[in-house]
Scaffold this active site. Structure first.
Site, PDB file in Angstrom:
ATOM      1  N   LYS A 116       5.569  23.955 -28.287  1.00 28.25           N
ATOM      2  CA  LYS A 116       5.477  22.802 -28.153  1.00 28.25           C
ATOM      3  C   LYS A 116       7.347  21.522 -28.253  1.00 28.25           C
ATOM      4  O   LYS A 116       7.194  20.894 -27.768  1.00 28.25           O
ATOM      5  CB  LYS A 116       4.619  21.853 -28.149  1.00 28.25           C
ATOM      6  CG  LYS A 116       3.140  22.729 -27.088  1.00 28.25           C
ATOM      7  CD  LYS A 116       1.603  22.135 -28.426  1.00 28.25           C
ATOM      8  CE  LYS A 116       0.231  22.381 -27.123  1.00 28.25           C
ATOM      9  NZ  LYS A 116       0.431  24.191 -27.468  1.00 28.25           N
ATOM     10  N   GLU A 200       0.796  15.003 -34.395  1.00 25.05           N
ATOM     11  CA  GLU A 200       1.639  14.262 -33.142  1.00 25.05           C
ATOM     12  C   GLU A 200       0.547  12.674 -33.477  1.00 25.05           C
ATOM     13  O   GLU A 200      -0.218  12.821 -34.287  1.00 25.05           O
ATOM     14  CB  GLU A 200       1.628  14.409 -32.233  1.00 25.05           C
ATOM     15  CG  GLU A 200       2.622  15.631 -31.542  1.00 25.05           C
ATOM     16  CD  GLU A 200       2.390  15.636 -29.945  1.00 25.05           C
ATOM     17  OE1 GLU A 200       2.815  15.583 -29.541  1.00 25.05           O
ATOM     18  OE2 GLU A 200       0.886  15.106 -29.887  1.00 25.05           O
ATOM     19  N   HIS A 234     -12.073  19.374 -26.428  1.00 19.58           N
ATOM     20  CA  HIS A 234      -9.738  19.224 -26.258  1.00 19.58           C
ATOM     21  C   HIS A 234      -9.559  20.448 -24.851  1.00 19.58           C
ATOM     22  O   HIS A 234      -8.972  20.626 -24.291  1.00 19.58           O
ATOM     23  CB  HIS A 234      -8.928  19.388 -27.129  1.00 19.58           C
ATOM     24  CG  HIS A 234      -8.418  18.767 -28.089  1.00 19.58           C
ATOM     25  ND1 HIS A 234      -8.355  17.366 -28.151  1.00 19.58           N
ATOM     26  CD2 HIS A 234      -9.332  18.872 -29.534  1.00 19.58           C
ATOM     27  CE1 HIS A 234      -8.274  17.121 -29.105  1.00 19.58           C
ATOM     28  NE2 HIS A 234      -8.586  17.938 -30.583  1.00 19.58           N
ATOM     29  N   GLU A 274       2.336  17.586 -18.001  1.00 18.23           N
ATOM     30  CA  GLU A 274       0.922  16.986 -19.023  1.00 18.23           C
ATOM     31  C   GLU A 274       1.565  15.479 -19.877  1.00 18.23           C
ATOM     32  O   GLU A 274       2.406  15.924 -20.462  1.00 18.23           O
ATOM     33  CB  GLU A 274       0.013  18.020 -20.035  1.00 18.23           C
ATOM     34  CG  GLU A 274      -0.492  19.346 -19.227  1.00 18.23           C
ATOM     35  CD  GLU A 274      -1.735  20.336 -19.701  1.00 18.23           C
ATOM     36  OE1 GLU A 274      -2.443  19.642 -21.061  1.00 18.23           O
ATOM     37  OE2 GLU A 274      -2.526  20.661 -18.679  1.00 18.23           O
ATOM     38  N   GLU A 292       2.935  18.779 -22.864  1.00 18.78           N
ATOM     39  CA  GLU A 292       3.259  19.797 -22.275  1.00 18.78           C
ATOM     40  C   GLU A 292       3.144  20.746 -21.270  1.00 18.78           C
ATOM     41  O   GLU A 292       3.076  19.386 -20.411  1.00 18.78           O
ATOM     42  CB  GLU A 292       2.473  20.937 -23.066  1.00 18.78           C
ATOM     43  CG  GLU A 292       0.680  20.309 -23.042  1.00 18.78           C
ATOM     44  CD  GLU A 292      -0.014  21.706 -23.528  1.00 18.78           C
ATOM     45  OE1 GLU A 292       0.625  22.142 -24.054  1.00 18.78           O
ATOM     46  OE2 GLU A 292      -0.669  21.257 -23.169  1.00 18.78           O
ATOM     47  N   ASN A 294       2.888  23.609 -18.599  1.00 13.75           N
ATOM     48  CA  ASN A 294       1.872  24.699 -18.067  1.00 13.75           C
ATOM     49  C   ASN A 294       2.650  25.795 -17.266  1.00 13.75           C
ATOM     50  O   ASN A 294       2.758  25.030 -15.838  1.00 13.75           O
ATOM     51  CB  ASN A 294       0.347  24.811 -17.818  1.00 13.75           C
ATOM     52  CG  ASN A 294      -0.179  23.931 -19.703  1.00 13.75           C
ATOM     53  OD1 ASN A 294      -0.250  24.773 -20.104  1.00 13.75           O
ATOM     54  ND2 ASN A 294      -0.970  23.001 -18.955  1.00 13.75           N
ATOM     55  N   ARG A 296       2.257  28.019 -15.059  1.00 11.91           N
ATOM     56  CA  ARG A 296       1.647  28.566 -14.284  1.00 11.91           C
ATOM     57  C   ARG A 296       0.665  27.544 -13.788  1.00 11.91           C
ATOM     58  O   ARG A 296       0.667  26.402 -13.469  1.00 11.91           O
ATOM     59  CB  ARG A 296       0.553  29.257 -14.785  1.00 11.91           C
ATOM     60  CG  ARG A 296       0.042  28.376 -16.162  1.00 11.91           C
ATOM     61  CD  ARG A 296      -0.971  29.219 -17.384  1.00 11.91           C
ATOM     62  NE  ARG A 296      -1.462  28.200 -18.244  1.00 11.91           N
ATOM     63  CZ  ARG A 296      -2.758  27.225 -18.122  1.00 11.91           C
ATOM     64  NH1 ARG A 296      -2.941  27.211 -17.053  1.00 11.91           N
ATOM     65  NH2 ARG A 296      -3.062  26.869 -19.275  1.00 11.91           N
TER      66      ARG A 296
END
Length: 648
Positions: A116, A200, A234, A274, A292, A294, A296
């Site tokens: 990240k 963050e 989350h 995202e 981030e 992903n 996939r």
């Protein structure tokens, strides 16, 4: 296009991939652990290869065995699904080195987005907005705490690798930082083999909105957004597309940013960018930040398929086979609204702990899409993610789609394991959610009402009592001289007695007495109607009676003896048991130790999440019954306490 592919995954996503492959005329090869030899994805494939023991490290994470299976069976390409090896760049390189095609992005693209901190730096260079925070290499505790101070409380500690909420901790007060950091690092090391974290700024009323992207290595497009704000720990619970309240300006800005991100790394295949969104003043183009990417296919991809009418797995196959993007940006449709609810085997009342069990009954509602990897009679294993199905509803408007989702959850029939079905049903009918007032804190704020709804009403109880005691369908059944047949019935539910009296007047009519409540029951061709309303579907499976109507209810045939129940309740007071199957990762006490109420005793790892077990009261550790590193079943005794001298 490929003739034969190997699916390097299991469960729901393996079945989903196989369905599209079959529609396109491909032959499919499944791989499986010994625990999955009879699984649905194995039965669905044309061929299957055993690759190891139940633990993922011995099977689904064994890249060498998966590649060997592909070569042995003549597969041309490998689809990784999501999870397991899907975002492992070393696996991608090994697949390609073996002369096979990896159905997904390049190893370089995965590495670029895999950490990240590095990904955020790359996105800044590409002109994609990122959340304020510390993404540096210095992992010294004091340095990280100083960075948190500089950012300003509250902050979020996040593992630089992986996702799914693992290795993530919210810290509101400086005094809690050290403990949260240690816990996040430990969980990150277990889940990803990397204990590094970033810090963050925590956005107080955030929304989680992500954009589906596709690239062919040269160009990229987006397939609009999904709102994934309904989360617990989350982890996503219900996703929808498009995002409620989305404006054309906001969609254009987010879509353009997501496409820039994909182009920056020469992305190929399906991916999701995202974003965290500050929705305190509506959705504004200057209030979203990259979190981030992903690299996939996402679990929630069906909602995008529902609103676009496109098959995302087919797009993956076509791009991996060397084709360009199937559609240009201006030709990608957006029609109506869709929701996806994730049905899990988990105990909501116990803090969403994973559950296991055999699915004694499983029936999905008609007219709804249900993506699943299990069937009636299958066992939910402690070895893998406890997802049972994804329930997807689509409609011309958000209100219609949400109504269809809520109705589908009401009509869902499942028995044999504890699930989050009732929780999902209450969430789908949450007034704020219905109005589109969503953020990532909604579930946490209203958890008490969402997790512990009312028990089954009199109509549900009456249906169970009738199922337990109804006479045969002989017209003369229930006849007695001068009076109706009267029968008292006791069932068990959640450790309590449920008692009622039934007065049968033939096989077609009955009166049910539950305390002071009287209900009239009349048999119809579809079952009993109670006070004029349907009693719902009733099934007897797994030695129990299951009533499926609304939140429904499960009842045991055998009456619960109050004395036995009291004895059982007292027996385990001093024994700390495993609340779920898992690995006893650490044990922080020894025989003879004095412990205080609430003191941590052990950490149990299940489904790659860590669960701390605490002392229920102060006392002395009498026995330690299991050693660290042991795999334990739910209910296994771990530690026994005894009162200290003078207590009592």
């Amino acid at each position: 296009m490929f003739r034969k592919i190997l699916i390097a995954n299991r469960g729901e996503i393996a079945c989903r991939i196989a369905a599209t492959a079959r529609r396109l005329g491909m032959t499919t090869v499944a791989v499986h652990s010994t625990a999955d030899a009879g699984a649905a994805h194995v039965a669905m494939a044309d061929e299957a290869v055993a690759i190891g023991a139940p633990a993922p490290a011995d099977s689904y994470l064994r890249a060498d065995r998966i590649i060997e299976a592909a070569l042995k069976t003549g597969a041309e390409a490998i689809h990784p699904g999501y999870g397991f090896l899907s975002e492992n760049p070393d696996f991608v390189e090994a697949v390609e080195a073996a002369g096979l095609t990896f159905i997904g992005p390049s190893a370089r693209a995965i590495r670029a987005m895999g950490l990240k901190d590095a990904a955020k730096a790359l996105m800044e260079q590409a002109g994609v907005p990122v959340v304020p925070g510390y993404h540096g290499a210095d992992q010294d505790d004091a340095h990280l705490e100083g960075a948190a101070e500089a950012i300003g409380w509250p902050v979020l500690i996040k593992a630089v690798a992986g996702g799914g909420g693992k290795g993530m901790r919210k810290v509101t007060h400086p005094a809690d930082f050290a403990a949260a950091l240690a816990s996040a690092r430990s969980e990150a090391q277990t889940a990803f083999g990397n204990r590094a974290v970033l810090i963050e700024k925590l956005i107080e009323r955030p929304r989680h909105i992500e954009v589906q992207v596709f690239g062919d290595g040269r160009e990229a497009v987006h397939l609009y957004e999904r709102d994934c704000s309904l989360q617990r720990r989350h982890q996503k619970v219900i996703e929808e597309a498009p995002a409620p309240g989305m404006t054309p300006e906001m969609r254009a800005a987010m879509g353009a940013a997501a496409v820039r991100a994909a182009r920056a790394i020469g992305y190929r295949g399906a991916g999701t960018v995202e974003f965290i969104v500050d929705a305190s003043d509506g959705l504004r183009p200057d209030r979203f930040w990259f979190m981030e990417m992903n690299t996939r296919l996402q679990v929630e991809h069906p909602v995008t398929e529902a609103v676009t009418g496109l098959d995302l797995v087919e797009w993956q196959f076509r791009i991996a086979a060397g084709e360009g993007l199937p559609l240009t940006q201006d030709r990608i449709p957006l029609r109506g609204h869709a929701f996806e609810a994730r049905l899990y085997a988990e105990d909501v009342a116990a803090g969403f702990l994973p559950a296991t069990g055999t699915l004694a009954h499983l029936e999905f509602p008609q007219g709804i899409r249900a993506d699943t990897g299990v069937r009636r009679g299958d066992t939910v294993s402690p070895w893998y993610d406890p997802m049972i199905a994804k329930i997807i509803a689509h409609g011309p408007t958000r209100a219609v789609a949400l109504n269809r989702l809520a109705r589908a959850l009401d009509d869902m029939q499942i028995a044999g394991t504890t699930t989050n079905l009732a929780f999902l049903g209450r969430l789908a009918r949450h007034p704020g959610f219905g109005r589109g007032e969503v953020d990532t804190g909604l579930i946490e704020r209203d958890l008490d009402s969402l997790a512990a709804g009312p028990g089954p009403g009199p109509r549900i109880v009456a249906a169970a009592l009738l199922a337990a005691a109804e006479p045969s369908r002989d017209p003369l059944a229930g006849f007695t001289l001068w009076a109706p047949l009267r029968r008292a019935v006791t069932l068990g539910r959640d450790g309590e007695d449920v008692t009622g009296t039934l007065l049968f007047e033939g096989a077609q009519f009955a009166t049910v007495e539950i305390g002071e409540t009287l209900l009239e029951a009349r048999r119809s061709p579809d079952g009993w109607r109670i006070d004029g309303a349907s009693a719902g579907a009733v099934r007897q499976a797994g030695g129990q009676i299951h009533v499926f109507a609304g939140a429904g209810g499960t009842f045991s045939f055998i009456p619960v003896d109050p004395l036995d129940r009291a004895a059982a309740a007292g027996a385990g007071t001093d024994v700390i048991e495993a609340p779920m199957p898992g690995l006893l990762k650490t044990l922080s006490v020894a025989e003879g130790d004095h412990v205080a109420a609430g003191q941590p005793l052990a950490v149990l790892e299940a489904m790659k999440m860590e669960h701390m077990l605490a002392a229920p009261r102060a006392g002395l550790v009498a026995e330690v019954l299991v050693a660290p590193g042991a795999q334990v079943e739910a209910g296994a005794a771990l530690v026994r306490l005894m009162p200290e001298e003078g207590d009592g």
